[in-house]
Scaffold this motif. Structure first.
Motif, mmCIF file in Angstrom:
data_model
loop_
_atom_site.group_PDB
_atom_site.id
_atom_site.type_symbol
_atom_site.label_atom_id
_atom_site.label_comp_id
_atom_site.label_asym_id
_atom_site.label_seq_id
_atom_site.Cartn_x
_atom_site.Cartn_y
_atom_site.Cartn_z
ATOM 1 N N ILE A 18 0.988 -1.242 -0.063
ATOM 2 C CA ILE A 18 0.085 0.061 -0.018
ATOM 3 C C ILE A 18 0.738 1.126 0.061
ATOM 4 C CG2 ILE A 18 -1.816 1.362 1.333
ATOM 5 C CD1 ILE A 18 -2.861 -1.451 2.227
ATOM 6 N N ILE A 19 2.022 1.307 0.758
ATOM 7 C CA ILE A 19 2.900 2.403 0.893
ATOM 8 C C ILE A 19 3.606 2.568 -0.506
ATOM 9 C CG2 ILE A 19 4.697 3.185 2.256
ATOM 10 C CD1 ILE A 19 3.684 2.090 4.906
ATOM 11 N N SER A 33 10.326 -3.196 -0.252
ATOM 12 C CA SER A 33 11.439 -3.866 0.422
ATOM 13 C C SER A 33 11.837 -2.961 1.573
ATOM 14 C CB SER A 33 12.314 -4.217 -0.487
ATOM 15 O OG SER A 33 12.756 -3.126 -1.038
ATOM 16 N N GLN A 34 11.903 -1.707 1.431
ATOM 17 C CA GLN A 34 12.409 -0.812 2.324
ATOM 18 C C GLN A 34 11.405 -1.032 3.575
ATOM 19 O OE1 GLN A 34 12.284 3.525 1.164
ATOM 20 N NE2 GLN A 34 11.942 4.155 3.424
ATOM 21 N N TYR A 38 12.119 -2.347 7.468
ATOM 22 C CA TYR A 38 11.932 -1.533 8.868
ATOM 23 C C TYR A 38 11.163 -2.326 9.617
ATOM 24 C CZ TYR A 38 12.878 3.148 6.644
ATOM 25 O OH TYR A 38 13.326 4.319 6.290
ATOM 26 N N ALA A 39 10.270 -3.277 9.159
ATOM 27 C CA ALA A 39 9.497 -4.237 9.944
ATOM 28 C C ALA A 39 10.175 -5.084 10.627
ATOM 29 C CB ALA A 39 8.459 -5.125 8.990
ATOM 30 N N ARG A 40 11.389 -5.596 10.040
ATOM 31 C CA ARG A 40 12.474 -6.575 10.450
ATOM 32 C C ARG A 40 13.136 -5.887 11.751
ATOM 33 N NH1 ARG A 40 13.092 -8.302 5.212
ATOM 34 N NH2 ARG A 40 14.872 -7.069 4.859
ATOM 35 N N GLU A 41 13.546 -4.592 11.461
ATOM 36 C CA GLU A 41 13.918 -3.766 12.530
ATOM 37 C C GLU A 41 13.208 -3.458 13.714
ATOM 38 O OE1 GLU A 41 16.004 -0.192 10.824
ATOM 39 O OE2 GLU A 41 16.944 -1.625 9.349
ATOM 40 N N ASP A 83 12.981 9.546 8.367
ATOM 41 C CA ASP A 83 12.081 9.167 7.271
ATOM 42 C C ASP A 83 10.810 9.514 7.638
ATOM 43 O OD1 ASP A 83 11.917 8.358 4.899
ATOM 44 O OD2 ASP A 83 11.806 6.240 5.466
ATOM 45 N N LEU A 84 10.750 10.957 7.887
ATOM 46 C CA LEU A 84 9.159 11.197 8.063
ATOM 47 C C LEU A 84 8.548 11.702 6.699
ATOM 48 C CD1 LEU A 84 6.732 12.521 9.613
ATOM 49 C CD2 LEU A 84 7.983 14.588 9.762
ATOM 50 N N ASN A 85 7.589 11.095 6.181
ATOM 51 C CA ASN A 85 6.803 11.444 4.936
ATOM 52 C C ASN A 85 5.397 11.381 4.909
ATOM 53 O OD1 ASN A 85 9.198 11.377 2.442
ATOM 54 N ND2 ASN A 85 9.754 9.699 3.987
ATOM 55 N N VAL A 86 4.782 12.220 4.335
ATOM 56 C CA VAL A 86 3.726 12.379 4.371
ATOM 57 C C VAL A 86 3.273 12.602 2.815
ATOM 58 C CG1 VAL A 86 1.426 13.868 4.692
ATOM 59 C CG2 VAL A 86 3.363 13.528 6.472
#
Length: 170
Positions: A18-19, A33-34, A38-41, A83-86
């Motif tokens: 979705i992202i 994949s990014q 992030y989810a693994r971290e 990594d703040l993104n809107v």
């Protein structure tokens, strides 16, 4: 139903595609994949990823790195907002503010200070003003590129990695 149009929650595996699609539609490269990384971290307790929805639609995200890759923050045990993104269509609706409110609240549970870095080019102008309005102050170490403090006379390429770092007492 949530009375407020903005909701904040943790990233889940259902969010990856979705992202990626949402950012691709506005011409930004944010591969699934990014977010898998992030989810693994997040699963290892190294990072928290907060997802914002506006009227139940994905609108943006922010991450908190508990151990910053910026050496001064790492040395002083200052978690970093990264990594703040809107999404463009959702900007100026208070989403970045809500993401930062929640990130700061989470960090304040265990730390007295939070850090953030931003690029020095015009693309980051709105973020620069937002952080200053929220009480973030330069850390006093000048500008950095790829984690290296720059000194008088250094020559650099102006790009997204040329950054100023700020901190805020929580």
């Amino acid at each position: 139903m949530n009375k407020h149009p903005i909701s904040i929650r943790l990233l889940t595996k259902d969010d990856f595609k979705i992202i990626e699609t949402a950012f691709k539609e506005q011409g930004w490269d944010k591969p699934a994949s990014q977010f898998e990384q992030y989810a693994r971290e997040q699963d290892k307790g190294e990072r928290i990823i907060l997802v914002a929805e506006y009227l139940n639609q994905f609108a943006g995200y922010v991450t908190i790195k508990w151990q910053s890759t910026y050496p001064p923050f790492l040395e002083m045990d200052i978690p970093e907002i990264v990594d703040l993104n809107v999404l463009i269509d959702y900007q100026n609706k208070g989403i970045a503010t809500k993401l930062l409110d929640e990130a700061e609240k989470m960090v304040a549970d265990t730390h007295f200070t939070i850090g953030i870095g931003f690029g020095l080019i015009e693309d980051y102008g709105a973020a620069q003003r937002l952080y200053v309005r929220r009480g973030y102050l330069p850390d006093g170490r000048g500008i950095s590129q790829n984690g290296k403090q720059l000194k008088r006379g250094d020559q650099v390429q102006v790009d997204d990695d040329l950054a100023l770092y700020l901190t805020k007492t929580l």
